[in-house]
Design a protein around this motif. Structure first.
Motif, mmCIF file in Angstrom:
data_model
loop_
_atom_site.group_PDB
_atom_site.id
_atom_site.type_symbol
_atom_site.label_atom_id
_atom_site.label_comp_id
_atom_site.label_asym_id
_atom_site.label_seq_id
_atom_site.Cartn_x
_atom_site.Cartn_y
_atom_site.Cartn_z
ATOM 1 N N UNK A 1 0.810 -1.195 0.000
ATOM 2 C CA UNK A 1 0.000 0.000 0.000
ATOM 3 C C UNK A 1 0.854 1.260 0.000
ATOM 4 N N UNK A 2 1.906 1.263 0.790
ATOM 5 C CA UNK A 2 2.714 2.482 0.895
ATOM 6 C C UNK A 2 3.396 2.822 -0.421
ATOM 7 N N UNK A 3 3.896 1.817 -1.109
ATOM 8 C CA UNK A 3 4.641 2.082 -2.334
ATOM 9 C C UNK A 3 3.748 2.229 -3.562
ATOM 10 N N UNK A 4 2.465 1.944 -3.424
ATOM 11 C CA UNK A 4 1.528 2.042 -4.539
ATOM 12 C C UNK A 4 0.405 3.001 -4.175
ATOM 13 N N UNK A 5 0.556 4.252 -4.590
ATOM 14 C CA UNK A 5 -0.368 5.286 -4.136
ATOM 15 C C UNK A 5 -1.806 5.074 -4.594
ATOM 16 N N UNK A 6 -2.050 4.278 -5.623
ATOM 17 C CA UNK A 6 -3.403 4.061 -6.123
ATOM 18 C C UNK A 6 -3.988 2.720 -5.689
ATOM 19 N N UNK A 7 -3.419 2.075 -4.684
ATOM 20 C CA UNK A 7 -3.923 0.790 -4.198
ATOM 21 C C UNK A 7 -4.631 1.008 -2.866
ATOM 22 N N UNK A 8 -5.849 0.503 -2.778
ATOM 23 C CA UNK A 8 -6.681 0.628 -1.578
ATOM 24 C C UNK A 8 -7.228 -0.741 -1.203
ATOM 25 N N UNK A 9 -7.707 -0.875 0.012
ATOM 26 C CA UNK A 9 -8.387 -2.091 0.472
ATOM 27 C C UNK A 9 -9.731 -1.686 1.039
ATOM 28 N N UNK A 10 -10.707 -2.603 0.978
ATOM 29 C CA UNK A 10 -11.973 -2.280 1.606
ATOM 30 C C UNK A 10 -12.210 -3.201 2.793
ATOM 31 N N UNK A 11 -13.128 -2.783 3.655
ATOM 32 C CA UNK A 11 -13.401 -3.484 4.901
ATOM 33 C C UNK A 11 -14.513 -4.511 4.748
ATOM 34 N N UNK A 12 -15.005 -4.742 3.543
ATOM 35 C CA UNK A 12 -16.092 -5.698 3.370
ATOM 36 C C UNK A 12 -15.567 -7.132 3.454
ATOM 37 N N UNK A 13 -16.467 -8.043 3.682
ATOM 38 C CA UNK A 13 -16.110 -9.455 3.678
ATOM 39 C C UNK A 13 -15.371 -9.934 4.904
ATOM 40 N N UNK A 14 -15.326 -9.155 5.945
ATOM 41 C CA UNK A 14 -14.577 -9.559 7.139
ATOM 42 C C UNK A 14 -15.347 -10.566 7.985
ATOM 43 N N UNK A 45 -5.967 4.352 3.492
ATOM 44 C CA UNK A 45 -6.056 3.510 2.304
ATOM 45 C C UNK A 45 -7.156 2.451 2.412
ATOM 46 N N UNK A 46 -8.049 2.594 3.387
ATOM 47 C CA UNK A 46 -9.160 1.667 3.558
ATOM 48 C C UNK A 46 -10.463 2.322 3.134
ATOM 49 N N UNK A 47 -11.295 1.572 2.443
ATOM 50 C CA UNK A 47 -12.600 2.037 2.009
ATOM 51 C C UNK A 47 -13.672 1.274 2.773
ATOM 52 N N UNK A 48 -14.763 1.942 3.068
ATOM 53 C CA UNK A 48 -15.862 1.301 3.760
ATOM 54 C C UNK A 48 -16.656 0.455 2.768
ATOM 55 N N UNK A 49 -16.983 -0.754 3.162
ATOM 56 C CA UNK A 49 -17.829 -1.621 2.353
ATOM 57 C C UNK A 49 -18.482 -2.651 3.240
ATOM 58 N N UNK A 50 -19.745 -2.971 2.978
ATOM 59 C CA UNK A 50 -20.458 -3.920 3.840
ATOM 60 C C UNK A 50 -20.689 -5.270 3.188
#
Length: 74
Positions: A1-14, A45-50
């Motif tokens: 994530x740190x080295x790739x400025x356009x990479x994000x993760x979402x919180x869905x599916x946990x 770098x985290x996006x909300x997702x349900x």
């Protein structure tokens, strides 16, 4: 994530699909998200997702609200 400025993760599916989110589930969620925050330095770098309709959105929002997020992160 740190080295790739356009990479994000979402919180869905946990959480387990189509099951109520328990207090114990939220404790584990908070621990894992804290690990991610410590590794990445923030929740930026985290996006909300349900993953709706597999999860109850109100329960998922409750889990997110259990995190110690500052107003900017919310």
């Amino acid at each position: 994530f740190r080295s790739n400025k356009n990479v994000y993760a979402d919180m869905s599916g946990f959480f387990e699909e189509e099951m109520p989110i328990s207090h114990d589930d939220i404790v584990v969620f908070k621990e894992r998200m804290l690990d991610a925050e410590l590794f990445l330095g923030s929740y930026d770098k985290f996006l909300f997702g349900t993953d709706w309709p597999l999860y109850n959105q109100k329960e998922y929002i409750g889990a997110i609200n259990a995190l110690d997020l500052d107003p900017r992160e919310k």
